[in-house]
Design a protein around this motif. Structure first.
Motif, PDB file in Angstrom:
ATOM      1  N   ARG A 166       0.824  -1.206   0.000  1.00 43.38           N
ATOM      2  CA  ARG A 166       0.000   0.000   0.000  1.00 43.38           C
ATOM      3  C   ARG A 166       0.862   1.261   0.000  1.00 43.38           C
ATOM      4  O   ARG A 166       0.556   2.247  -0.671  1.00 43.38           O
ATOM      5  CB  ARG A 166      -0.956  -0.014   1.188  1.00 43.38           C
ATOM      6  N   LEU A 167       1.938   1.239   0.773  1.00 44.51           N
ATOM      7  CA  LEU A 167       2.839   2.388   0.801  1.00 44.51           C
ATOM      8  C   LEU A 167       3.479   2.610  -0.570  1.00 44.51           C
ATOM      9  O   LEU A 167       3.645   3.752  -1.012  1.00 44.51           O
ATOM     10  CB  LEU A 167       3.934   2.175   1.846  1.00 44.51           C
ATOM     11  N   ARG A 168       3.811   1.521  -1.237  1.00 47.21           N
ATOM     12  CA  ARG A 168       4.412   1.633  -2.568  1.00 47.21           C
ATOM     13  C   ARG A 168       3.426   2.278  -3.536  1.00 47.21           C
ATOM     14  O   ARG A 168       3.783   3.187  -4.295  1.00 47.21           O
ATOM     15  CB  ARG A 168       4.815   0.242  -3.061  1.00 47.21           C
ATOM     16  N   ARG A 169       2.168   1.839  -3.495  1.00 47.07           N
ATOM     17  CA  ARG A 169       1.155   2.424  -4.376  1.00 47.07           C
ATOM     18  C   ARG A 169       0.915   3.894  -4.039  1.00 47.07           C
ATOM     19  O   ARG A 169       0.730   4.735  -4.925  1.00 47.07           O
ATOM     20  CB  ARG A 169      -0.162   1.635  -4.276  1.00 47.07           C
ATOM     21  N   ALA A 170       0.923   4.197  -2.742  1.00 47.21           N
ATOM     22  CA  ALA A 170       0.706   5.581  -2.312  1.00 47.21           C
ATOM     23  C   ALA A 170       1.828   6.492  -2.818  1.00 47.21           C
ATOM     24  O   ALA A 170       1.577   7.622  -3.234  1.00 47.21           O
ATOM     25  CB  ALA A 170       0.611   5.649  -0.795  1.00 47.21           C
ATOM     26  N   GLN A 171       3.053   5.985  -2.787  1.00 43.12           N
ATOM     27  CA  GLN A 171       4.172   6.789  -3.283  1.00 43.12           C
ATOM     28  C   GLN A 171       4.059   7.018  -4.784  1.00 43.12           C
ATOM     29  O   GLN A 171       4.380   8.099  -5.285  1.00 43.12           O
ATOM     30  CB  GLN A 171       5.502   6.112  -2.947  1.00 43.12           C
ATOM     31  N   ASP A 172       3.579   6.002  -5.499  1.00 46.46           N
ATOM     32  CA  ASP A 172       3.337   6.166  -6.935  1.00 46.46           C
ATOM     33  C   ASP A 172       2.290   7.260  -7.171  1.00 46.46           C
ATOM     34  O   ASP A 172       2.422   8.086  -8.078  1.00 46.46           O
ATOM     35  CB  ASP A 172       2.855   4.853  -7.556  1.00 46.46           C
ATOM     36  N   TRP A 173       1.261   7.259  -6.327  1.00 44.43           N
ATOM     37  CA  TRP A 173       0.194   8.266  -6.429  1.00 44.43           C
ATOM     38  C   TRP A 173       0.746   9.666  -6.169  1.00 44.43           C
ATOM     39  O   TRP A 173       0.418  10.616  -6.875  1.00 44.43           O
ATOM     40  CB  TRP A 173      -0.911   7.921  -5.439  1.00 44.43           C
ATOM     41  N   VAL A 174       1.601   9.791  -5.164  1.00 44.72           N
ATOM     42  CA  VAL A 174       2.182  11.090  -4.823  1.00 44.72           C
ATOM     43  C   VAL A 174       2.949  11.677  -6.004  1.00 44.72           C
ATOM     44  O   VAL A 174       2.826  12.866  -6.312  1.00 44.72           O
ATOM     45  CB  VAL A 174       3.113  10.977  -3.591  1.00 44.72           C
ATOM     46  N   PHE A 175       3.740  10.852  -6.663  1.00 46.59           N
ATOM     47  CA  PHE A 175       4.527  11.358  -7.787  1.00 46.59           C
ATOM     48  C   PHE A 175       3.630  11.920  -8.883  1.00 46.59           C
ATOM     49  O   PHE A 175       3.950  12.932  -9.509  1.00 46.59           O
ATOM     50  CB  PHE A 175       5.422  10.263  -8.362  1.00 46.59           C
ATOM     51  N   LYS A 176       2.479  11.277  -9.072  1.00 50.53           N
ATOM     52  CA  LYS A 176       1.558  11.708 -10.120  1.00 50.53           C
ATOM     53  C   LYS A 176       0.677  12.878  -9.688  1.00 50.53           C
ATOM     54  O   LYS A 176       0.095  13.567 -10.531  1.00 50.53           O
ATOM     55  CB  LYS A 176       0.675  10.532 -10.557  1.00 50.53           C
TER      56      LYS A 176
END
Length: 347
Positions: free
Chosen positions: A248-258
């Motif tokens: 979940r943290l990995r997906r959240a970080q991907d979201w932040v970049f976008k």
């Protein structure tokens, strides 16, 4: 009105609200956890240590706390070291810290295991001076006074910068100060320089009449970690929850970049940072993180930090950092040396 003409107290509140994961002293200072709510449902509870504007805020903004099949009970800490003390004590199952607090915790033989990593740009890891300072390069720090949080990533960054410039810590006067106190000293001209990290870098550049003398890019490893309690890893159900949490943290970080603007506004609201300061920190460092494996290269990089602090007798002994790593969640994650993301020139 220029920042240096303001009473330093006027600048302290946002700083006092937030100590980044990479920071903190080598000992707990007012660092007890304070519960800040529970998310999810189910019979299993994962106790997560956090910092203001940290993992909880990130996951919530990205929608990753929706439909949790287990509960997360959040506890908030002032910095990395007291969070790791709570993990060692078994009060917390997992928490995020920077590259240096685990070195101090492991040196103290704490019961911790590094289970996941992230690699960010290090432009926000800086040594700051006042705009009017005559200092132009790190070698000129000889004989100068420098504020830095003991045991923080900035502490190691400063040592690395001094070494690169042919200096040692004995060539300067170190003032071990947490960020709020360091800001006050820097603002009043009580120190010549300040080694610090984002978002403090962003705020000092905006409000404290500061400029960057040097950055950690190419000098420090840019790593941060999720650190877990061995007992939680030994529990089959908690281990499964920990794996899901890191995903979940990995997906959240991907979201932040976008969505840097959306995250910056949420982060600013959570921490009290001005919107433009939060956005600057997100685009320079916080949004650039990419999830990476805790591999042999990461261990070797952390070992260099161990050896540097041990040589300076800032930790009581050297040790094998690899014994404090559990790589079970590495999976298909890219190598730890994978380049961080970037928002382009100027960031």
């Amino acid at each position: 009105m220029r920042a240096r003409h303001l009473a330093p107290a006027a600048l302290l509140l946002p700083f006092a609200l937030l100590l980044a994961a990479c920071g903190g002293s080598s000992r707990a200072e007012g660092g007890g956890g304070t519960g800040s709510g529970t998310d999810g449902k189910g019979s299993l509870t994962l106790n997560v240590g956090d910092q203001k504007g940290g993992s909880e805020a990130l996951l919530r903004a990205a929608g990753e706390l929706d439909d949790l099949p287990y509960k997360i009970k959040w506890s908030t800490f002032t910095s990395g070291p007291p969070l790791l003390e709570a993990i060692n004590a078994g009060a917390v199952d997992v928490g995020a810290v920077g590259n240096t607090p685990p070195v101090f915790a492991a040196a103290a033989k704490s019961k911790i295991k590094v289970i996941a990593g992230a690699h960010s740009r290090s432009d926000g890891e800086t040594v700051l001076v006042k705009k009017e300072s005559p200092l132009k390069r790190p070698a000129q720090l000889k004989g100068k006074s420098i504020a830095v949080a003991q045991g923080s990533s900035a502490h190691y960054q400063l040592i690395a910068q001094l070494t690169k410039a042919g200096l040692t810590p004995k060539d300067v006067t170190l003032n071990f100060l947490q960020p709020a106190d360091a800001l006050a000293a820097f603002t009043r001209g009580k120190v010549d320089a300040w080694a610090v990290w984002d978002p403090y870098t962003a705020q000092a550049l905006d409000q404290a009449d500061a400029r960057v003398l040097t950055t950690g890019q190419g000098v420090v490893n840019g790593l941060s970690f999720q650190v877990a309690a061995p007992a939680a890893l030994d529990d089959k159900k908690k281990s499964a929850a920990l794996k899901d949490y890191t995903v979940r943290l990995r997906r959240a970080q991907d979201w932040v970049f976008k969505h840097p603007d959306v995250w910056a506004k949420a982060w600013a609201k959570e921490t009290g940072l001005p919107d433009k300061v939060a956005l600057a920190a997100v685009k320079r460092t916080r949004g650039t993180a990419v999830a990476v494996a805790v591999d042999k290269a990461a261990v070797a990089s952390e070992q260099r930090i161990v050896d540097a602090f041990a040589a300076l007798k800032l930790i009581p002994r050297s040790f094998d950092f690899g014994t404090f790593v559990d790589p079970r969640f590495n999976g298909d994650l890219p190598p730890s040396g994978t380049a961080p993301r970037t928002y382009g020139k100027g960031h």
